[in-house]
Design a protein around this motif. Structure first.
Motif, mmCIF file in Angstrom:
data_model
loop_
_atom_site.group_PDB
_atom_site.id
_atom_site.type_symbol
_atom_site.label_atom_id
_atom_site.label_comp_id
_atom_site.label_asym_id
_atom_site.label_seq_id
_atom_site.Cartn_x
_atom_site.Cartn_y
_atom_site.Cartn_z
ATOM 1 N N GLY A 98 -8.324 33.622 0.927
ATOM 2 C CA GLY A 98 -7.394 32.568 1.345
ATOM 3 C C GLY A 98 -6.049 32.683 0.653
ATOM 4 O O GLY A 98 -5.760 31.930 -0.280
ATOM 5 N N LEU A 99 -5.220 33.618 1.134
ATOM 6 C CA LEU A 99 -3.898 33.813 0.532
ATOM 7 C C LEU A 99 -3.042 32.550 0.595
ATOM 8 O O LEU A 99 -2.300 32.245 -0.328
ATOM 9 N N SER A 100 -3.142 31.825 1.708
ATOM 10 C CA SER A 100 -2.295 30.632 1.848
ATOM 11 C C SER A 100 -2.588 29.589 0.769
ATOM 12 O O SER A 100 -1.717 28.801 0.411
ATOM 13 N N VAL A 101 -3.813 29.606 0.241
ATOM 14 C CA VAL A 101 -4.179 28.643 -0.801
ATOM 15 C C VAL A 101 -3.379 28.901 -2.068
ATOM 16 O O VAL A 101 -2.806 27.983 -2.666
ATOM 17 N N ILE A 102 -3.326 30.170 -2.515
ATOM 18 C CA ILE A 102 -2.576 30.439 -3.751
ATOM 19 C C ILE A 102 -1.070 30.432 -3.493
ATOM 20 O O ILE A 102 -0.293 30.103 -4.390
ATOM 21 N N GLU A 103 -0.649 30.759 -2.267
ATOM 22 C CA GLU A 103 0.781 30.648 -1.949
ATOM 23 C C GLU A 103 1.229 29.190 -2.024
ATOM 24 O O GLU A 103 2.321 28.881 -2.508
ATOM 25 N N PHE A 129 -0.661 22.475 7.885
ATOM 26 C CA PHE A 129 -1.688 23.463 8.242
ATOM 27 C C PHE A 129 -0.982 24.796 8.402
ATOM 28 O O PHE A 129 -0.019 24.916 9.170
ATOM 29 N N LEU A 130 -1.450 25.813 7.688
ATOM 30 C CA LEU A 130 -0.844 27.140 7.756
ATOM 31 C C LEU A 130 -1.959 28.176 7.864
ATOM 32 O O LEU A 130 -2.739 28.373 6.933
ATOM 33 N N GLY A 131 -2.054 28.800 9.027
ATOM 34 C CA GLY A 131 -3.116 29.786 9.210
ATOM 35 C C GLY A 131 -3.285 30.147 10.674
ATOM 36 O O GLY A 131 -2.517 29.710 11.539
ATOM 37 N N ARG A 132 -4.306 30.973 10.953
ATOM 38 C CA ARG A 132 -4.581 31.344 12.342
ATOM 39 C C ARG A 132 -5.150 30.136 13.083
ATOM 40 O O ARG A 132 -5.925 29.367 12.519
ATOM 41 N N PHE A 133 -4.788 30.036 14.360
ATOM 42 C CA PHE A 133 -5.383 28.985 15.188
ATOM 43 C C PHE A 133 -6.664 29.532 15.795
ATOM 44 O O PHE A 133 -6.663 30.260 16.783
ATOM 45 N N HIS A 134 -7.736 29.195 15.123
ATOM 46 C CA HIS A 134 -9.082 29.656 15.454
ATOM 47 C C HIS A 134 -10.036 28.596 14.919
ATOM 48 O O HIS A 134 -9.742 27.955 13.893
ATOM 49 N N PRO A 135 -11.181 28.378 15.555
ATOM 50 C CA PRO A 135 -12.104 27.333 15.069
ATOM 51 C C PRO A 135 -12.475 27.479 13.598
ATOM 52 O O PRO A 135 -12.711 26.468 12.917
#
Length: 450
Positions: A254-259, A173-179
């Motif tokens: 969703g930058l993390s998706v293409i990264e 999981f890579l991203g902000r911790f938010h609902p």
């Protein structure tokens, strides 16, 4: 083409860790500079760029709790608009607030809308619709009330991401911790799949993190790395079996998706927002509707061709693709607004056009001269800004250099010649009762326009 790039100032540009808007502004700026464009980046003073850096705020307000965000934002945005007329294009990555300054300049403004934080901000975008230009970052994130000049997907620098054909067995999981981002759901999928889960990112919602994430972090099945920089991000993305992107909102991009895909790592994502524009179901990842489908997708993840994940990014989501598309937008906007009119001898820009006067900035190329002409309906006043030239007025020659001026009364025969080796730039203020181009009576002309 002179471009002013307005980056946000929550973080440095580019960000050390988190800061997706700053990251995109940086990637675009550096890509444009590599193409030879004249770019000025308006960002924090500690920003890193090959463009000209223009800054009034020392650092990002998210990085220094003593900074009052609104004060920094006002100083930052107003600084750009204080210099707006020096540019051909202003590119706004700062959301809606800079739109309220656009009536102060004739320089066209294009805004990349990185997403709508709330429907309550839409009235500002609606007010400046058709007065400025909007770019969407995905087809899914377009609002029906707004007009867009183009959709341009984000691009990344592939050199920052190593392809990993042989992953380890953990999920990420890579991203902000938010609902919105689905960290809790990622834990549920990892547990049900009996896979280790590595988690990384900033804590945006501490209540959510403390209630749903912190209690299950054990350093074994669930590990939390905090906010990670580029090198560590490249490592954990590449070694992951899959990225879990189990969002609870309509993701604008969703930058993390293409990264992740750049490293060869497939993505399991909830089928919302822009996800169908990035992920081809069962080819470079899986689009799912719920946790149960995500759990089944984990069992099938080894069937995804990691080389195809990388190819998806190289074919569609690189910086070069993004830069190409933005240059086309800039060129289209310049043509639509047409601030400069080019002639065989140089070009001019209309600075103001009122009922009683007109103001131009005129550039004459070295060795060129305007036609010998006169006007019946207007007087002119010329002021030399830079360069040197010879003004002929009713047969008399007048040498003009920077800082000097001359009056051109109506019906007087006149012309100006640049006999220097640099551009001659002067302003022309017209006063009278008519300023149309058909008031020019050409007596002699080097370009056959008599």
């Amino acid at each position: 083409m002179r471009i002013a790039m307005l980056s946000p100032i929550a973080w440095r540009t580019p960000p050390v860790h988190y800061g997706p808007w700053e990251k995109v502004a940086s990637l675009l700026t550096e890509g444009l500079v590599k193409r030879g464009l004249d770019v000025t980046l308006f960002a924090t003073k500690d920003s890193l760029t090959h463009a000209t850096l223009h800054a009034v705020c020392a650092k990002g307000y998210e990085e220094d709790p003593t900074i009052i965000p609104k004060v920094s934002e006002c100083l930052h945005i107003s600084e750009l608009f204080d210099h707006a007329d020096a540019f051909d294009i202003i590119h706004n990555h700062f959301d809606f607030l800079p739109l309220t300054y656009t009536g102060l300049t004739r320089t066209p403004v294009v805004t990349t809308i990185h997403g709508f934080s709330s429907p309550k901000i839409l009235p500002v975008f609606r007010k400046y619709n058709k007065k400025t230009f909007y770019v969407s970052i995905s087809e899914a994130d377009r609002n029906p009330d707004l007009d867009y000049i183009r959709t341009i997907h984000h691009g990344i620098d592939l050199a920052e991401f190593d392809f990993q054909p042989h992953p380890e067995d953990y999920l990420l999981f890579l991203g902000r911790f938010h609902p919105d981002k689905g960290a809790k759901e990622a834990i549920a999928v990892a547990r049900a799949s009996n896979r280790k889960l590595i988690m990384a990112g900033i804590i945006q919602d501490e209540t959510y993190f403390n209630a749903h994430i912190k209690p299950v972090i054990d350093g074994d099945q669930v590990t939390y790395l905090g906010s990670i920089g580029p090198e560590k991000r490249n490592e954990v993305l590449g070694k992951a079996a899959a990225l879990l992107h189990l969002i609870n909102f309509d993701e604008p991009f969703g930058l993390s998706v293409i990264e992740s895909m750049a490293c060869g790592t497939p993505v399991i994502a909830v089928n919302r927002g822009s996800m169908p524009e990035l992920i081809r179901d069962k080819e470079n990842g899986f689009l799912v509707s719920n946790i149960q489908e995500a759990i089944r997708a984990v069992d099938r993840i080894s069937g995804i061709d990691r080389a195809f994940c990388r190819k998806t990014v190289s074919d569609h989501f690189t910086v070069d693709h993004m830069v190409d598309n933005y240059i086309r937008v800039y060129e289209k906007i310049c043509e639509m607004t047409k601030r400069e009119d080019h002639r065989p001898w140089g070009f001019y820009r209309i600075l103001s056009d009122e009922n009683t006067f007109k103001n131009k900035k005129i550039t004459v190329y070295p060795g060129k001269r305007l036609s010998l002409q006169r006007h019946q309906h207007r007087d002119e006043h010329w002021f030399v800004v830079s360069g040197k030239g010879i003004c002929t007025l009713n047969g008399a020659e007048n040498r003009l250099v920077a800082g000097q001026s001359i009056n051109i009364p109506r019906q007087s025969v006149h012309r100006i010649q640049n006999d220097g080796i640099k551009n001659l730039v002067f302003t022309e203020v017209q006063t009278g009762d008519y300023f149309g181009e058909d008031d020019i009576e050409r007596l002699e002309d080097d370009f056959g326009r008599n």
